[in-house]
Scaffold this active site. Structure first.
Site, short mmCIF file in Angstrom:
data_model
loop_
_atom_site.label_atom_id
_atom_site.label_comp_id
_atom_site.label_asym_id
_atom_site.label_seq_id
_atom_site.Cartn_x
_atom_site.Cartn_y
_atom_site.Cartn_z
CG HIS A 170 -1.85 -1.16 1.29
ND1 HIS A 170 -1.56 -2.29 2.03
CD2 HIS A 170 -3.05 -1.38 0.71
CE1 HIS A 170 -2.55 -3.16 1.90
NE2 HIS A 170 -3.46 -2.64 1.11
CG HIS A 171 0.88 5.90 -1.66
ND1 HIS A 171 0.16 7.06 -1.47
CD2 HIS A 171 2.15 6.30 -1.92
CE1 HIS A 171 0.95 8.10 -1.63
NE2 HIS A 171 2.16 7.68 -1.90
N GLY A 172 2.53 4.67 0.93
CA GLY A 172 2.85 5.30 2.21
C GLY A 172 2.34 6.73 2.26
CB THR A 178 -2.88 8.44 -2.53
OG1 THR A 178 -2.44 7.56 -1.47
CG2 THR A 178 -4.14 9.15 -2.08
#
Length: 482
Positions: A211-213, A243
């Protein structure tokens, strides 16, 4: 706390019919040839109390994965090669270095039953609590413990007491300044980076969670002192958090210091070992060459492994670890934290393997999990540290080579806008990142307005002079700036 006391704190009760714990781990350490690394120090930060918390029976986040990781590390004798620290709880004031006090007050006071109370419904919704981020017993203690581990690990690096500091209970990268998100309540990574910024002009953050940080990227959106680099699955409408697009490179205004300092590597389902490792090395290598960080923070979310309950990649344990090994080659102060990972037996395999990499013992570790590992039954039927995850649930690789090449080309172009490593005043430490972002953008707007006024004044003076030279009367509409 003495080493023997910490080992005892971490140990399950030994069976009366077997060797004592100390004799077992000493035997395993000698069998594997594990010794303390020469020339640098590795510190391990953890607290068994974190492992006892429970998000709920059906919730995918299982702090118990830390217990499995600890048992593997100890069974191999790896703890003898590290400095062990019993993590303390972060103080309220330390958490408030990033998080808003009304949010922290809610975390400290809320009880599980409050989810159903009408008087709390507004705050529950306001701070984004719900199915993803439930309220459970000991929530504030849980948050302060994992955050305290990361803060202490960062301070060991700053004090030159460690060169590599590890907190597998940390890495909760989705939490915002006043909002829980994606199983994350307090953003320990942001708090750790703020500590590192007290010493280092530039810090580079690398995220290999599926998952995007987003929480870390958002926190440092408007500063050039942190370069965030995130490798993640990206699908704006169908994959959390939606995102991290390739073109999300930082603030769009060129005068904002954070412009171009967010590097996103959006991937599709099924990426394999070779593709991921090559892309990781190319992107990270270019970023380090251009940005020249003084320290690196590496988030090792294990949901990017194959067969993860929520993930969608085809990575094996060795490939995940290869990213850690590559980052270690830069010989920079390194803070390593955990993150996602929702198949506990595979999470613990990965983090135990990566611990062995950090202490230079990966070649001494027996890939067959030792017989005396507590909870060994969870690693059957092969009892291997490196199960063939990419074959057990093989997903189609939707990342063709031309697509990966285009990602790398775009990122290299983005890095061209970073004109060398930024020079900073060492006494300046961002105390409030989101406030800094707002202040920076306000200053930019004021600067632009002042520049416009000065330009209009110059143009007006020039026009008036020309009119006077021509002997023409002054007419206001002639001086309207274009």
């Amino acid at each position: 706390m003495a080493r023997s006391a910490i080992v005892q704190e971490y140990a399950p009760p030994p069976a009366s019919t077997t060797l004592s714990l100390d004799r077992k781990v000493t035997s395993e350490r000698q069998h594997n040839g594990i010794a303390r690394p020469k020339g640098y120090r590795v510190s391990w930060h953890a607290n068994p109390a974190v492992e006892l918390h429970h998000f709920g029976q059906s919730h995918p986040m299982k702090p118990w994965r830390l217990t499995l990781t600890k048992q593997l590390v100890m069974a191999y004798g790896m703890h003898h090669a590290m400095d062990l620290y019993l993590a303390r709880s972060a103080s309220y004031e330390e958490l408030a270095d990033f998080h808003k006090t009304d949010y922290l007050d809610f975390l400290r006071q809320v009880m599980p039953g409050d989810m159903e109370k009408a008087e709390q419904s507004e705050n529950v919704a306001r701070f984004n609590f719900g199915d993803d981020c439930p309220i459970f017993d000991g929530l504030y203690d849980y948050c302060s413990l994992y955050a305290g581990g990361t803060i202490d690990a960062a301070r060991k690096l700053c004090n030159n007491q460690s060169e590599i500091a590890v907190n597998w209970s940390g890495g909760l990268h989705h939490a915002k300044k006043a909002e829980a998100s994606g199983f994350c309540y307090v953003n320990d990574i942001v708090l750790g980076i703020l500590q590192l910024l007290r010493l280092h002009p530039r810090v580079m953050y690398i995220d290999i969670d599926v998952h995007h940080g987003d929480g870390v990227e958002q926190a440092f959106w408007s500063t050039d002192r942190v370069l965030t680099v995130s490798f993640h699955k990206y699908d704006k409408d169908n994959f959390f958090p939606g995102t991290g697009a390739l073109d999300a490179t930082g603030p769009t205004h060129p005068l904002n210091p954070g412009a171009h300092h967010s590097v996103n590597v959006p991937l599709h389902d099924g990426i394999d070992d070779d593709s991921y490792i090559q892309l990781f090395r190319d992107v990270v290598g270019n970023c380090v060459d251009v940005y020249r960080p003084g320290a690196i923070v590496l988030q090792c979310g294990a949901d990017s492994l194959g067969c993860d309950r929520l993930g969608c990649f085809n990575l094996n344990v060795a490939a995940h670890g290869a990213c850690v090994a590559y980052v270690k080659t830069f010989n920079l102060p390194l803070l390593v934290v955990g993150g996602g990972g929702y198949t506990p037996r595979n999470v613990s395999r990965a983090w135990a393997h990566e611990t062995s990499i950090l202490i230079d013992a990966q070649d001494q570790i027996d890939p067959h999990i030792p017989e005396d590992v507590f909870f060994r039954n969870h690693f059957g039927p092969d009892y291997s540290l490196f199960p063939p995850l990419s074959e057990m649930r093989k997903l189609e690789n939707k990342n063709p080579r031309p697509y990966l090449n285009s990602l790398l080309e775009s990122i290299r172009e983005q890095l061209r806008y970073i004109e060398g490593a930024p020079s900073v005043q060492m006494s300046f430490i961002p105390p409030d990142i989101l406030g800094l972002r707002e202040d920076t953008e306000r200053e930019i707007e004021e600067e632009i307005a002042l520049m416009d006024e000065e330009r209009e004044e110059r143009e007006g003076k020039l026009s008036r002079r020309r009119e006077l030279e021509r002997g023409l009367p002054t007419r206001g509409e002639l001086y309207t700036s274009s």
